[in-house]
Scaffold this active site. Structure first.
Site, mmCIF file in Angstrom:
data_model
loop_
_atom_site.group_PDB
_atom_site.id
_atom_site.type_symbol
_atom_site.label_atom_id
_atom_site.label_comp_id
_atom_site.label_asym_id
_atom_site.label_seq_id
_atom_site.Cartn_x
_atom_site.Cartn_y
_atom_site.Cartn_z
ATOM 1 N N ARG A 79 0.803 -1.220 0.000
ATOM 2 C CA ARG A 79 0.000 0.000 0.000
ATOM 3 C C ARG A 79 0.838 1.274 0.000
ATOM 4 N NH1 ARG A 79 -3.374 -2.365 4.525
ATOM 5 N NH2 ARG A 79 -3.338 -4.429 3.659
ATOM 6 N N GLU A 116 4.375 -12.656 13.704
ATOM 7 C CA GLU A 116 3.827 -13.455 14.794
ATOM 8 C C GLU A 116 3.652 -14.918 14.390
ATOM 9 O OE1 GLU A 116 -0.814 -12.833 14.954
ATOM 10 O OE2 GLU A 116 0.200 -10.906 14.754
#
Length: 193
Positions: A79, A116
């Site tokens: 983005r 994560e």
């Protein structure tokens, strides 16, 4: 966080009416991409001519450094690619893409970082950043700061200097900005994570 708290940063940059309009375009989808996460969707801002104009004016008004203090804008995939070139053009700068691994032809500099659920890597073409060049890193949001941290490390590996970081949104409570202490940071909007 109240809607007024979300608008306050943008308000300073573009005025109350435009700030409220900009924030009204940002969608929120609870439980996406997984339970416990609220996805903040700024794509409707880009689809709206007025919203896009407000966004770009806001970015320009909230730069973390003066335009003369950076030489090039680097956008983080994906983005950061959407408004990084427009921001670079606005200030007469070039644009460099920091891509996910395997998207650029060699030779590249690469930097890995932990997620994560595993690890990832970003790359930049070896000839894209010149030694000593001051780079403003741009992306849509700062959450935990992992991607931005890897982008900054990659800029240094390429011989550049991180001049600052500019984000559309900061997700409060995730402390991502603390991982980017070497350069000034600006965000246009703060939202709860």
């Amino acid at each position: 966080m109240a809607n007024n708290d979300i608008i306050i940063k943008a308000l300073r940059a573009v005025g109350e009416e435009d700030a409220e309009y900009l924030v009204s375009l940002i969608g929120s989808t609870p439980g996406f991409p997984k339970e416990g996460i609220i996805f903040r969707d700024f794509m409707p801002v880009l689809a709206d001519a007025r919203g896009l104009d407000i966004l770009m004016r806001g970015f320009a008004a909230t730069l973390p450094v003066a335009p003369e203090d950076f030489d090039v804008v680097a956008g983080l995939e994906s983005r950061g690619f959407l408004f990084g070139p427009a921001l670079a053009s606005r200030f007469g700068k070039g644009f460099v893409a920091i891509r996910k691994a395997g998207k650029l032809p060699p030779p590249v500099f690469a930097e890995s970082y932990d997620l994560e659920y595993g690890s990832a890597s970003v790359e930049v073409e070896q000839n894209a950043i010149h030694p000593g060049e001051r780079v403003l890193i741009v992306d849509d949001l700062i959450a935990t700061g992992g991607t931005a941290r890897a982008g900054a490390d990659l800029i240094k590996k390429a011989g550049g200097i991180v001049a600052g970081f500019s984000f559309l949104m900061e997700l409060d409570g995730l402390d991502g900005c603390s991982r980017l202490s070497e350069a000034p940071i600006s965000t246009l909007i703060a939202m709860p994570a």
